[in-house]
Design an enzyme around this catalytic site. Structure first.
Site, mmCIF file in Angstrom:
data_model
loop_
_atom_site.group_PDB
_atom_site.id
_atom_site.type_symbol
_atom_site.label_atom_id
_atom_site.label_comp_id
_atom_site.label_asym_id
_atom_site.label_seq_id
_atom_site.Cartn_x
_atom_site.Cartn_y
_atom_site.Cartn_z
ATOM 1 N N TYR A 163 0.830 -1.211 0.000
ATOM 2 C CA TYR A 163 0.000 0.000 0.000
ATOM 3 C C TYR A 163 0.862 1.259 0.000
ATOM 4 O O TYR A 163 0.682 2.162 -0.827
ATOM 5 C CB TYR A 163 -0.899 -0.035 1.238
ATOM 6 C CG TYR A 163 -1.747 1.183 1.475
ATOM 7 C CD1 TYR A 163 -2.600 1.670 0.488
ATOM 8 C CD2 TYR A 163 -1.711 1.840 2.712
ATOM 9 C CE1 TYR A 163 -3.387 2.787 0.727
ATOM 10 C CE2 TYR A 163 -2.503 2.948 2.958
ATOM 11 C CZ TYR A 163 -3.339 3.421 1.954
ATOM 12 O OH TYR A 163 -4.123 4.523 2.184
HETATM 13 P P1 NAP Z 1 -13.141 3.575 1.548
HETATM 14 O O1 NAP Z 1 -14.168 3.927 2.555
HETATM 15 O O2 NAP Z 1 -12.355 2.315 1.728
HETATM 16 O O3 NAP Z 1 -13.771 3.569 0.105
HETATM 17 C C1 NAP Z 1 -12.963 3.275 -1.019
HETATM 18 C C2 NAP Z 1 -13.543 3.962 -2.216
HETATM 19 O O4 NAP Z 1 -12.760 3.560 -3.376
HETATM 20 C C3 NAP Z 1 -14.977 3.574 -2.447
HETATM 21 O O5 NAP Z 1 -15.697 4.690 -2.910
HETATM 22 C C4 NAP Z 1 -14.848 2.521 -3.539
HETATM 23 O O6 NAP Z 1 -15.969 2.575 -4.366
HETATM 24 C C5 NAP Z 1 -13.633 2.978 -4.327
HETATM 25 N N1 NAP Z 1 -13.004 1.864 -5.011
HETATM 26 C C6 NAP Z 1 -12.323 0.838 -4.445
HETATM 27 N N2 NAP Z 1 -11.959 -0.044 -5.397
HETATM 28 C C7 NAP Z 1 -12.419 0.445 -6.570
HETATM 29 C C8 NAP Z 1 -12.375 -0.027 -7.909
HETATM 30 N N3 NAP Z 1 -11.785 -1.181 -8.258
HETATM 31 N N4 NAP Z 1 -12.966 0.707 -8.865
HETATM 32 C C9 NAP Z 1 -13.586 1.882 -8.544
HETATM 33 N N5 NAP Z 1 -13.662 2.376 -7.298
HETATM 34 C C10 NAP Z 1 -13.080 1.648 -6.320
HETATM 35 O O7 NAP Z 1 -12.100 4.781 1.337
HETATM 36 P P2 NAP Z 1 -11.500 5.827 2.366
HETATM 37 O O8 NAP Z 1 -11.105 5.135 3.626
HETATM 38 O O9 NAP Z 1 -12.380 7.009 2.383
HETATM 39 O O10 NAP Z 1 -10.134 6.204 1.610
HETATM 40 C C11 NAP Z 1 -10.136 7.072 0.504
HETATM 41 C C12 NAP Z 1 -8.697 7.273 0.061
HETATM 42 O O11 NAP Z 1 -7.945 7.796 1.146
HETATM 43 C C13 NAP Z 1 -7.992 6.015 -0.390
HETATM 44 O O12 NAP Z 1 -7.168 6.278 -1.480
HETATM 45 C C14 NAP Z 1 -7.157 5.628 0.802
HETATM 46 O O13 NAP Z 1 -6.008 4.901 0.447
HETATM 47 C C15 NAP Z 1 -6.802 7.009 1.352
HETATM 48 N N6 NAP Z 1 -6.518 6.990 2.786
HETATM 49 C C16 NAP Z 1 -7.441 6.566 3.673
HETATM 50 C C17 NAP Z 1 -7.136 6.564 5.022
HETATM 51 C C18 NAP Z 1 -8.131 6.103 6.049
HETATM 52 O O14 NAP Z 1 -7.716 5.882 7.210
HETATM 53 N N7 NAP Z 1 -9.407 5.961 5.714
HETATM 54 C C19 NAP Z 1 -5.873 6.987 5.465
HETATM 55 C C20 NAP Z 1 -4.946 7.409 4.532
HETATM 56 C C21 NAP Z 1 -5.274 7.406 3.203
HETATM 57 P P3 NAP Z 1 -16.954 1.325 -4.636
HETATM 58 O O15 NAP Z 1 -16.914 0.434 -3.446
HETATM 59 O O16 NAP Z 1 -18.259 1.960 -4.920
HETATM 60 O O17 NAP Z 1 -16.356 0.719 -5.830
#
Ligand code: NAP
Length: 250
Positions: free
Chosen positions: A158
């Site tokens: 990741y």
């Molecule tokens: P999340 O709740 O895990 O949701 C992931 C999103 O990505 C969903 O909208 C999902 O949409 C989409 N997605 C995943 N696989 C996909 C695919 N194959 N095609 C199209 N869409 C896809 O996300 P989050 O936690 O808000 O994180 C958002 C971003 O922030 C990510 O890049 C993550 O790495 C980064 N981030 C998150 C955190 C954290 O703690 N949450 C920390 C640091 C960075 P569908 O399910 O509708 O496809």
């Protein structure tokens, strides 16, 4: 005018069916953008769109699986069609984050992480940045993670994918910046989303290592993304805005 203000702009937000992306879509719409909510889950996507419309905003859902270049390019075409020929703001937010010891990571996860976290943003920028450059304005925000900037056991795959995305920010700032397209990174720390709900206490344990000592809410990350997408950041190119409670500062 080389900058982009959300009001009246077309914004494509990937991963907008959940968490940080959904909060970003809502905030950009609140500030007047026509937001294109991208994801795979139509029910969740339509829910985000309905929420935006209920508050008087403008939004549409675009279904796309970011695993293949063809579907990413199709998403770009559909976004341009819905946006009347332009996308002014692109938020590369969709990401997947399977954790685990390197020797136990299946090949399928290696491929999926790089497909979604690195290749999809690459293909989207290739499809959309030239149009922004032609019009002389645009804003791209790439969402990385604190795990891209120091070593965390179990997050090699990741972290490396997001480090690649972070380097793409600087490369694209150099490539498209001179033609009015600002490209920047937001690097979140642990944030409470649907995706991290499965982490349970591990999310809070990670968050406790930072000066802020707690996990973020998605809206706190969205605020930083919207800042970089808007005119208030008109002189910000190729930067990383860490929104990680101070974790990478100490
Ligand atoms: P999340 O709740 O895990 O949701 C992931 C999103 O990505 C969903 O909208 C999902 O949409 C989409 N997605 C995943 N696989 C996909 C695919 N194959 N095609 C199209 N869409 C896809 O996300 P989050 O936690 O808000 O994180 C958002 C971003 O922030 C990510 O890049 C993550 O790495 C980064 N981030 C998150 C955190 C954290 O703690 N949450 C920390 C640091 C960075 P569908 O399910 O509708 O496809």
């Amino acid at each position: 005018m080389a900058s982009v203000d959300p009001a009246g702009r077309v914004a494509l937000v990937t991963g907008a069916t959940s968490g940080i992306g959904a909060a970003t879509a809502a905030l950009l719409a609140e500030r007047g953008a026509h937001v294109l909510v991208a994801g795979r889950d139509a029910a969740r996507g339509e829910g985000v769109v309905a929420g935006i419309r209920a508050h008087g905003g403008r939004a549409d859902f675009l279904a796309a699986d970011l695993r293949t270049a063809d579907s990413v390019r199709q998403l770009a075409r559909e976004a341009l069609a819905l946006g009347g020929g332009r996308v002014d703001i692109l938020v590369n937010n969709a990401g997947i984050y399977p954790f685990g010891p390197t020797e136990q990571v299946p090949q399928s996860d290696v491929d999926a992480v790089y497909d979604v976290n690195v290749k999809a943003p690459f293909h989207l920028v290739a499809a959309l940045a030239p149009g922004m450059a032609e019009r002389g304005r645009g804003a791209i925000v790439n969402v990385t993670t604190q795990a891209a900037y120091y070593g965390i056991a179990g997050m090699a795959l990741y972290g490396s994918s997001k480090a690649a995305l972070d380097q793409l920010t600087r490369s694209w700032a150099a490539e498209y910046g001179p033609r009015g397209v600002r490209v920047n990174t937001v690097s979140p720390g642990p944030t409470r989303t649907q995706g991290t709900a499965v982490m349970g206490d591990a999310l809070d344990e990670l968050a406790a290592q930072a000066p802020a000592g707690r996990a973020a809410e998605p809206e706190e990350i969205a605020a930083a993304i919207a800042f970089l997408a808007g005119d208030a950041a008109s002189f910000v190119h190729g930067a990383r805005l860490s929104v990680d409670g101070g974790r990478t500062a100490v």
